[in-house]
Design a protein around this motif. Structure first.
Motif, mmCIF file in Angstrom:
data_model
loop_
_atom_site.group_PDB
_atom_site.id
_atom_site.type_symbol
_atom_site.label_atom_id
_atom_site.label_comp_id
_atom_site.label_asym_id
_atom_site.label_seq_id
_atom_site.Cartn_x
_atom_site.Cartn_y
_atom_site.Cartn_z
ATOM 1 N N LEU A 58 28.134 2.633 35.738
ATOM 2 C CA LEU A 58 29.487 2.250 35.169
ATOM 3 C C LEU A 58 29.697 3.510 34.051
ATOM 4 O O LEU A 58 29.010 3.574 33.041
ATOM 5 N N ILE A 59 30.549 4.388 34.565
ATOM 6 C CA ILE A 59 30.866 5.538 33.802
ATOM 7 C C ILE A 59 32.504 5.353 33.270
ATOM 8 O O ILE A 59 33.250 5.085 34.117
ATOM 9 N N ASP A 60 32.679 5.508 31.898
ATOM 10 C CA ASP A 60 33.855 5.446 31.605
ATOM 11 C C ASP A 60 34.169 6.119 30.168
ATOM 12 O O ASP A 60 33.363 6.151 29.537
ATOM 13 N N GLY A 61 35.265 7.094 30.099
ATOM 14 C CA GLY A 61 35.381 7.773 28.936
ATOM 15 C C GLY A 61 35.790 7.087 27.772
ATOM 16 O O GLY A 61 35.480 7.393 26.748
ATOM 17 N N GLU A 62 36.230 5.688 27.685
ATOM 18 C CA GLU A 62 36.508 5.063 26.689
ATOM 19 C C GLU A 62 35.434 4.063 26.068
ATOM 20 O O GLU A 62 35.049 3.392 27.133
ATOM 21 N N ARG A 63 35.318 3.836 24.868
ATOM 22 C CA ARG A 63 34.162 2.639 24.668
ATOM 23 C C ARG A 63 34.806 1.949 23.543
ATOM 24 O O ARG A 63 35.884 2.341 22.687
ATOM 25 N N SER A 64 34.508 0.703 23.260
ATOM 26 C CA SER A 64 35.024 -0.275 22.254
ATOM 27 C C SER A 64 33.840 -0.539 21.219
ATOM 28 O O SER A 64 33.042 -0.957 21.745
ATOM 29 N N ASP A 65 34.249 -0.272 19.844
ATOM 30 C CA ASP A 65 33.321 -0.425 18.946
ATOM 31 C C ASP A 65 32.927 -1.973 18.972
ATOM 32 O O ASP A 65 31.974 -2.392 18.828
ATOM 33 N N TYR A 66 33.962 -2.624 19.280
ATOM 34 C CA TYR A 66 33.952 -4.212 19.009
ATOM 35 C C TYR A 66 32.828 -4.955 20.044
ATOM 36 O O TYR A 66 32.167 -5.789 19.749
ATOM 37 N N ALA A 189 21.674 -19.884 31.728
ATOM 38 C CA ALA A 189 20.969 -18.705 31.911
ATOM 39 C C ALA A 189 20.312 -18.057 30.552
ATOM 40 O O ALA A 189 19.734 -17.099 30.580
ATOM 41 N N GLY A 190 20.723 -19.038 29.330
ATOM 42 C CA GLY A 190 20.030 -18.525 28.104
ATOM 43 C C GLY A 190 20.939 -17.653 26.939
ATOM 44 O O GLY A 190 20.366 -16.885 26.330
ATOM 45 N N VAL A 191 22.318 -17.867 27.286
ATOM 46 C CA VAL A 191 23.162 -17.102 26.576
ATOM 47 C C VAL A 191 22.836 -17.623 24.851
ATOM 48 O O VAL A 191 22.956 -18.857 24.837
ATOM 49 N N ASP A 192 22.859 -16.802 24.177
ATOM 50 C CA ASP A 192 22.567 -16.885 22.797
ATOM 51 C C ASP A 192 23.806 -17.119 22.117
ATOM 52 O O ASP A 192 24.264 -16.004 21.497
ATOM 53 N N ARG A 193 24.603 -18.245 21.957
ATOM 54 C CA ARG A 193 25.853 -18.348 21.619
ATOM 55 C C ARG A 193 26.116 -18.014 20.164
ATOM 56 O O ARG A 193 27.129 -17.423 19.788
ATOM 57 N N GLU A 194 25.116 -18.152 19.097
ATOM 58 C CA GLU A 194 25.335 -17.897 17.754
ATOM 59 C C GLU A 194 25.460 -16.620 17.626
ATOM 60 O O GLU A 194 26.328 -16.133 16.998
ATOM 61 N N LEU A 202 32.646 -12.144 13.452
ATOM 62 C CA LEU A 202 32.451 -11.868 12.095
ATOM 63 C C LEU A 202 33.637 -10.810 11.753
ATOM 64 O O LEU A 202 33.693 -10.085 12.534
ATOM 65 N N ARG A 203 34.194 -11.036 10.524
ATOM 66 C CA ARG A 203 35.115 -9.922 10.400
ATOM 67 C C ARG A 203 34.634 -9.130 8.982
ATOM 68 O O ARG A 203 34.247 -9.685 8.167
ATOM 69 N N GLU A 204 35.202 -7.831 8.998
ATOM 70 C CA GLU A 204 35.094 -7.216 7.652
ATOM 71 C C GLU A 204 36.069 -7.690 6.696
ATOM 72 O O GLU A 204 37.320 -8.426 6.900
ATOM 73 N N PHE A 205 35.397 -7.597 5.374
ATOM 74 C CA PHE A 205 36.352 -7.917 4.245
ATOM 75 C C PHE A 205 37.683 -7.287 4.118
ATOM 76 O O PHE A 205 38.772 -8.034 3.924
#
Ligand code: AMP
Length: 333
Positions: A58-66, A189-194, A202-205
């Motif tokens: 999986l190769i891509d020039g763009e990344r998402s911080d989020y 399959a064990g997703v940790d939803r929390e 979660l959002r920044e101030f």
């Protein structure tokens, strides 16, 4: 699981193509979102666990911080590596939106997507427009061939992240019984939803301060189109990435009487491009988006405009659309 059964033949072809390919490369769209990142990473993980001898890149020039918590992409490779690979493009309606242009070097292309099939650019195209997310399709693919394919917690987490984000936490129109059945399979399959929800929501101030500012400055057309304009100066003043600023469209999603809402976000590009994110309830906006260099889903589309006049023209068209809708329909709230 009607659509899934109808598409069994193309899904079987895709599985056969995967079985035969020593190298598989995955692709997604520009401005990565939870669905295209989750679908590519989820499928990559399924294929890596199932077929440890295959190379799955999986190769891509763009990344998402989020979405960085879903893990990094792979390092770039020379063009020859693409040439003998099977390419699988996920969540991307038309070829121009594929973010890594080298996808075209692959010897064969498979398209897996849930947008309107405007361009069947694949050698094999599996498109289900009624699916809530491309991740739901990957989950359906796993479900159909689960005797052969392996799903670990990481793959399930990537796919679940895409389903949650693209469906507005299982709230939007496209969510069906099948969506929830497949989501349940992923949870098993064990997703940790929390932890997942903390990463996603979660959002920044500073972001909340920005939200407060935007609510102060939000506008509304006479018949009910809510709108926000976010200039580069505002993005800088609140220390926001373009991606974080773009998220503001959702702040307007529950205003009584506003059946359509849109955010205009300056991209900072030299040509003055302004990204438009259009959303609506009851009345489709994709045709409107198409008239402004965009497109998308019926109730969630994107477009690009240039200059104040185009901003005004787009808002005027949307306002007229809402006016007509209200005149001819009842119970629109
Ligand atoms: P956005 O607001 O950018 O998240 O876009 C909403 C939806 O519209 C996404 O699912 C995109 O796939 C689609 N979309 C956005 N921009 C475009 C475009 N320029 N052309 C076609 N579809 C688009």
């Amino acid at each position: 699981m009607g659509a899934q059964t109808d598409n069994r033949a193309v899904m079987e072809t895709i599985l056969q193509k995967i079985r035969e390919a020593p190298r598989i490369m995955l692709f997604r769209h520009y401005r990565p979102d939870g669905d295209c990142v989750g679908a590519t990473k989820g499928l990559q993980e399924i294929l890596r666990c199932t077929y440890p001898d295959k190379e799955v890149l999986l190769i891509d020039g763009e990344r998402s911080d989020y979405l960085a918590f879903l893990g990094p992409d792979d390092a770039p490779v020379p063009d020859e590596v693409y040439a003998d690979a099977l390419g699988i493009v996920l969540d991307t309606g038309n070829a121009a939106r594929i973010s890594n242009p080298k996808y075209a070097l692959c010897r064969e292309i498979i398209k897996i997507d849930h947008h309107i099939n405007v361009e069947p650019y694949g050698d094999y195209n599996w498109v289900e427009e009624e699916r809530s997310a491309a991740c739901e399709m990957v989950a359906a693919f796993y479900a159909m061939f689960r005797e052969e394919l392996k799903l670990n917690r990481r793959a399930a987490t990537c796919l679940y992240a895409g389903m949650v984000t693209d469906s507005g936490r299982f709230r939007y129109e496209g969510v069906s019984g099948d969506t929830l059945r497949l989501a349940a399979l992923l949870l098993d399959a064990g997703v940790d939803r929390e932890r997942l929800y903390a990463h996603l929501y979660l959002r920044e101030f500073e972001t909340l301060k920005f939200q407060a500012y935007l609510y102060e400055h939000m506008g509304r057309t006479p018949h009910g189109v809510a709108h926000l304009y976010v200039g580069c100066d505002m993005q800088a003043a609140f220390g926001l990435t373009f991606e974080a600023a773009s998220a503001c469209v959702s702040y307007m999603d529950s205003i009584r009487g506003c059946l359509c809402w849109m955010a205009f976000i300056e991209t900072g590009e030299a040509d003055g491009a302004i990204r438009v994110r259009l959303r609506s309830r009851f009345l489709p906006v994709n045709r409107l988006a198409e008239r402004y260099r965009g497109g998308g889903h019926a109730f969630a589309s994107g477009a690009t405009v240039y200059g104040e006049d185009e901003v005004r023209a787009l808002l005027a068209e949307a306002d007229e659309m809402v006016r007509m809708y209200k005149e001819t329909h009842e119970d629109w709230m």
